[in-house]
Design an enzyme around this catalytic site. Structure first.
Site: not given
Length: 225
Positions: A85, A204, A202
């Site tokens: 990002c 994560e 994302h």
């Protein structure tokens, strides 16, 4: 083995990244950008957020932090680097990867789950997948539209540097599945070496089972290589 998750002023996904990596058994720690890379750095993650408030343009100021010279040198030495990002914007602005990330076609911040199709499964970040696999991960960005010249885009395709594309649940590349208007539905690309990658979604945030899906976990395991 320690993955340095670099924290700039305005980063807000650094803790998420460390938590996800630790969950996967990968040692990781936050590193303030002014402190430089630790000597035991074996991987580098540029996390999401709004470094320096996205002034000038997203990632532009963080890309000029002195630590990014160290990151580029480490990348040249084969250290895995992943920008996510805002980290993708920083990576692009600092020359780790080609192209640029600009304002979404909608001109609005978009936060939603998207589907990605694996375009190159022969990289550290995608070795757990097969080419054509579809995964689901979240996005959260206002400047995620990937832009690049036609000539450079053709080079990315020819060199298998496109890592992920936005698609529908069945793997079809459509305008409707492209959340920000990115050229070629591109969601993530590789640098000159496949140990360097940037992507807008994302992974994560799709790693911990108690938070949501886990499709992003196999992307982060690229740091184990």
């Amino acid at each position: 083995m320690t993955v340095a998750v670099i924290q700039f002023g305005g980063s807000n996904c650094d803790r998420d990244a460390v938590r996800a990596l630790n969950y996967l058994g990968i040692d990781a720690e936050r590193v303030w950008h002014e402190d430089g890379l630790p000597e035991d750095t074996t991987g580098i993650m540029l996390p999401g957020g709004f470094s320096y408030g996205d002034y000038l343009r997203a990632g532009a100021m963080a890309a000029r932090s002195p630590i990014m010279a160290e990151v580029r040198e480490a990348a040249d030495d084969g250290v895995p680097v992943l920008g996510v990002c805002n980290g993708a914007q920083v990576g692009s602005e600092s020359g780790l990867t080609a192209g640029a990330f600009t304002t979404n076609k909608s001109a609005r911040f978009q936060c939603e789950h998207v589907h990605l199709r694996v375009e190159n499964a022969d990289t550290p970040w995608t070795e757990e997948f097969d080419e054509g696999d579809v995964i689901e991960v979240p996005i959260a960005h206002g400047e995620g539209r990937f832009e690049i010249t036609d000539e450079r885009y053709d080079e990315l395709e020819a060199n298998d540097q496109i890592l992920f594309r936005y698609c529908d649940a069945d793997g079809n590349l459509t305008d409707e599945a492209n959340p920000n208007g990115s050229t070629g539905n591109v969601a993530g690309i590789l640098g000159d070496d496949d140990s360097v990658a940037v992507l807008m979604p994302h992974p994560e945030r799709a790693t911990l089972p108690d938070v949501g899906g886990t499709d992003g976990a196999d992307v982060l395991t690229g740091f184990r290589v």
